[in-house]
Enzyme design. Sequence first.
Site, PDB file in Angstrom:
ATOM      1  CB  SER A 223     -18.826 -12.889  -3.865  1.00  0.00           C
ATOM      2  OG  SER A 223     -19.639 -12.621  -2.736  1.00  0.00           O
TER       3      SER A 223
ATOM      4  CG  HIS B   2     -16.914 -10.193  -0.012  1.00  0.00           C
ATOM      5  ND1 HIS B   2     -17.100  -8.955  -0.592  1.00  0.00           N
ATOM      6  CD2 HIS B   2     -17.771 -11.038  -0.641  1.00  0.00           C
ATOM      7  CE1 HIS B   2     -18.032  -9.047  -1.535  1.00  0.00           C
ATOM      8  NE2 HIS B   2     -18.452 -10.298  -1.586  1.00  0.00           N
TER       9      HIS B   2
ATOM     10  CG  ASP C 282     -15.233  -6.407   0.718  1.00  0.00           C
ATOM     11  OD1 ASP C 282     -15.840  -7.119   1.540  1.00  0.00           O
ATOM     12  OD2 ASP C 282     -15.352  -6.564  -0.513  1.00  0.00           O
TER      13      ASP C 282
END
Length: 358
Positions: A36, A336, A333
């Site tokens: 990610s 991340h 979050d």
Amino acid sequence: MFRKKMLVLALFSIYFLSIEAVRNESFPALLAFGDSMVDTGNNNYLLTLMKGNYWPYGWNFDSKIPTGRFGNGRVFSDVVGIILKSSLQCFFVISAEGLGIKRIVPAYRKLYIAPSDLKTGVSFASGGAGVDPVTSKLLRVLSPADQVKDFKGYKRKLKGVVGRSKAKKIVANSVILVSEGNNDIGITYAIHDAGMRLMTPKVYTSKLVGWNKKFIKDLYDHGARKFAVMGVIPLGCLPMSRLIFGGFFVWCNFLANTISEDYNKKLKSGIKSWRGASDFRGARFVYVDMYNSLMDVINNHRKYGFTHEKNGCCCMLTAIVPCSNPDKYVFYDFAHPSEKAYKTIAKKLVEDIKTGLA
């Protein structure tokens, strides 16, 4: 006299433009693989819960529309792409954006990829992916083998756009940005039932480096040559990790950071041994130090303009309602970094990439 000045200016312009043309050939594209940190929306097209295509993700992105990126805006691959392209533009140009600098790195699995994007770079990464065979299966995302398969498909499309010879040259000179290990350590090993019972952290991190090498070798066998290999971030300092293990003072999780550091140390050592190895003939490698770069921002957050280094801006029990200004948060979050955090660490890291792969 005026004609002489104009002639001199024209000659200088031609000289510098020719230099820039050579420099632009150095890194014609950015191709991102892994998790990610560099996924720009491939998971949108998968049957998985690991998605970032809903509010409040993408809050600060163009048009405030969620794109599948796990953050408030651009992710690390986007930021690297911007800096690489910006640094390669001729300094006579005032409006870099008007020249078509790559402002985002599109996801390869998008329904439509413009020919210009095929030539300048895409992301094959998948949020939740890892090199441990268990990780991607566990989260139903794109495994390294899936990403290599997509890479092969990309090469076929690229050949259709620019021809076989030029396609081979673009792939060989592209920056291959690889981010692996974060989910393997943070999810599969630390949280998945069997993880810690099966092997010690040191054994597991050694296995991870071996799996990472295999992934990179598969990319090498399909023409990739310039690898920027990212270490893992300080996983013990993620808001999620602090919340679960940090106690009253919300400290970083010492064990998770120790495992992260051990993996990074072995990865860095492995990269040194791969340089000049017979199975990587002609390849170049550079280690991208995500851990210390982000830890510096966490420890000195006020210096960089952040006011929150422990909690995420959104998507947590401590932030059910998203914050009003993500730029004040190191993390967007539970796991991340925010776009500003990526931008803060990227300039130095991109210089390392350019120097290491030039």
